[in-house]
Design a protein around this motif. Structure first.
Motif, mmCIF file in Angstrom:
data_model
loop_
_atom_site.group_PDB
_atom_site.id
_atom_site.type_symbol
_atom_site.label_atom_id
_atom_site.label_comp_id
_atom_site.label_asym_id
_atom_site.label_seq_id
_atom_site.Cartn_x
_atom_site.Cartn_y
_atom_site.Cartn_z
ATOM 1 N N ASP A 1 -41.303 17.080 -4.589
ATOM 2 C CA ASP A 1 -40.916 15.832 -5.256
ATOM 3 C C ASP A 1 -39.426 15.811 -5.572
ATOM 4 O OD1 ASP A 1 -43.471 14.867 -5.154
ATOM 5 O OD2 ASP A 1 -43.997 15.456 -7.198
ATOM 6 N N TRP A 2 -38.895 16.951 -6.007
ATOM 7 C CA TRP A 2 -37.469 17.033 -6.321
ATOM 8 C C TRP A 2 -36.618 16.754 -5.076
ATOM 9 C CZ3 TRP A 2 -34.657 17.500 -10.728
ATOM 10 C CH2 TRP A 2 -33.316 17.842 -10.590
ATOM 11 N N ARG B 1 -26.609 12.850 -12.373
ATOM 12 C CA ARG B 1 -27.642 12.786 -11.341
ATOM 13 C C ARG B 1 -28.764 13.762 -11.643
ATOM 14 N NH1 ARG B 1 -24.753 14.316 -7.262
ATOM 15 N NH2 ARG B 1 -25.514 16.453 -7.080
ATOM 16 N N PHE B 2 -28.400 14.970 -12.067
ATOM 17 C CA PHE B 2 -29.410 15.978 -12.374
ATOM 18 C C PHE B 2 -30.304 15.524 -13.522
ATOM 19 C CE2 PHE B 2 -30.775 19.564 -14.974
ATOM 20 C CZ PHE B 2 -31.473 20.316 -14.048
ATOM 21 N N LEU B 3 -29.717 14.968 -14.589
ATOM 22 C CA LEU B 3 -30.504 14.559 -15.751
ATOM 23 C C LEU B 3 -31.442 13.403 -15.400
ATOM 24 C CD1 LEU B 3 -27.782 14.750 -18.551
ATOM 25 C CD2 LEU B 3 -29.605 16.381 -18.067
ATOM 26 N N GLY C 1 -35.527 13.649 -15.334
ATOM 27 C CA GLY C 1 -36.385 12.754 -16.099
ATOM 28 C C GLY C 1 -37.431 12.076 -15.233
ATOM 29 N N THR C 2 -37.022 11.641 -14.050
ATOM 30 C CA THR C 2 -37.981 11.026 -13.125
ATOM 31 C C THR C 2 -39.055 12.024 -12.707
ATOM 32 O OG1 THR C 2 -36.187 9.630 -12.287
ATOM 33 C CG2 THR C 2 -38.192 9.748 -10.975
ATOM 34 N N LEU C 3 -38.637 13.257 -12.435
ATOM 35 C CA LEU C 3 -39.604 14.283 -12.047
ATOM 36 C C LEU C 3 -40.582 14.574 -13.181
ATOM 37 C CD1 LEU C 3 -40.374 16.288 -9.778
ATOM 38 C CD2 LEU C 3 -38.906 17.961 -10.910
ATOM 39 N N LEU C 4 -40.099 14.541 -14.418
ATOM 40 C CA LEU C 4 -40.974 14.758 -15.570
ATOM 41 C C LEU C 4 -42.040 13.674 -15.657
ATOM 42 C CD1 LEU C 4 -41.693 16.280 -18.159
ATOM 43 C CD2 LEU C 4 -39.989 14.888 -19.360
ATOM 44 N N VAL C 5 -41.656 12.429 -15.395
ATOM 45 C CA VAL C 5 -42.630 11.332 -15.399
ATOM 46 C C VAL C 5 -43.681 11.558 -14.317
ATOM 47 C CG1 VAL C 5 -42.930 8.857 -15.035
ATOM 48 C CG2 VAL C 5 -40.982 9.699 -16.363
#
Length: 259
Positions: free
Chosen positions: A164-165, A185-187, A191-195
């Motif tokens: 996913d990353w 970009r990393f943050l 956050g998107t990956l956490l969702v």
């Protein structure tokens, strides 16, 4: 599907029950944490080196998997040599930084200690399929099935998180928003990956509950995990090596209690 490649899975150490390997690794780690000396850690490192050919790891696989431990051990040794307790002859001195006979000996002991604790753990996880480890922990160690299976499911999802990353990075690059501002970009991507992870975790929990995971009835297992004579022998030899290392260190007077 096994996460261990066939070449490694056919090795002698890979065929040992995961619980037996875990017991030996814990025995080594807990014992060596109690002391900082060259003798006991050196004996364990020597035995581990002798076992490496039986793990089925190629030179490249071994280098990749142990490189973080080697780097950590070297850095810890250098820091100890520079800032460790001064004793004996002074080899070099630069202001507050001194290298003495005592600090060098302590640095070597720290280096060997990190290797003796870390490398057996690498062999354990490199030659063990997570499903086999979960089976042995639940069936033989009698750990709660809900905890074991939940940890197994989480471990299985690590690969999906990496995919996913990578997919998120490619998607953002295709939209032209991933070429600058690396920290931002990393943050945003994290956050998107956490969702994604929370949504997938909820779906997985619902699916596992629908299949009866965590129920009050006694569950069955698709594969039986048993301790064979070779597994018991492996544990006895591992405990014997640790006992011999400690005994040798005590007899030679190098054993130093940390506590």
């Amino acid at each position: 599907m096994s996460l261990v490649v066939p070449e490694i899975r056919r090795s002698w150490i890979a065929r040992v029950n995961p619980l037996a390997k875990l017991v030996v690794a814990l025995c080594v780690g807990v014992t060596l944490v109690l002391s900082i000396d060259v003798v006991s850690a050196g004996i364990v490192v020597a035995v581990v080196v002798l076992l490496l050919p039986f793990a089925g790891l190629s030179a490249r696989q071994l280098a990749v998997r142990t490189s973080p431990i080697l780097v950590s051990a070297v850095l810890a040794g250098i820091a100890t040599a520079l800032y460790g307790v001064d004793a004996g002859r002074v080899f070099a001195s630069l202001g507050p930084v001194t290298i003495t006979e005592g600090s060098l000996g302590l640095a070597v002991a720290i280096l060997l200690r990190v290797l003796a604790v870390g490398v057996p753990a690498v062999l354990l996880f490199a030659t063990t399929d997570p499903t086999d480890l979960a089976d042995s922990l639940a069936q033989l160690a009698k750990l709660p099935a809900r905890f074991v299976l939940g940890a197994l499911a989480a471990l299985r999802l690590v690969g999906l998180l990496l995919e996913d990353w990578e997919a998120l990075g490619l998607a953002r690059r295709a939209r032209g928003v991933a070429d600058r501002h690396g920290i931002r970009r990393f943050l945003v991507q994290a956050g998107t990956l956490l969702v994604f992870a929370v949504r997938r975790g909820g779906k997985l929990a619902t699916a596992m509950e629908a299949r009866g995971f965590g129920g009050a009835t006694r569950r069955s297992w698709a594969r039986r995990s048993v301790l064979r004579p070779r597994d018991v022998l492996f544990m006895l030899v591992g405990v014997g090596v640790v006992a011999a290392a400690v005994t040798t260190a005590v007899l030679l007077g190098s054993w130093r209690w940390v506590l």
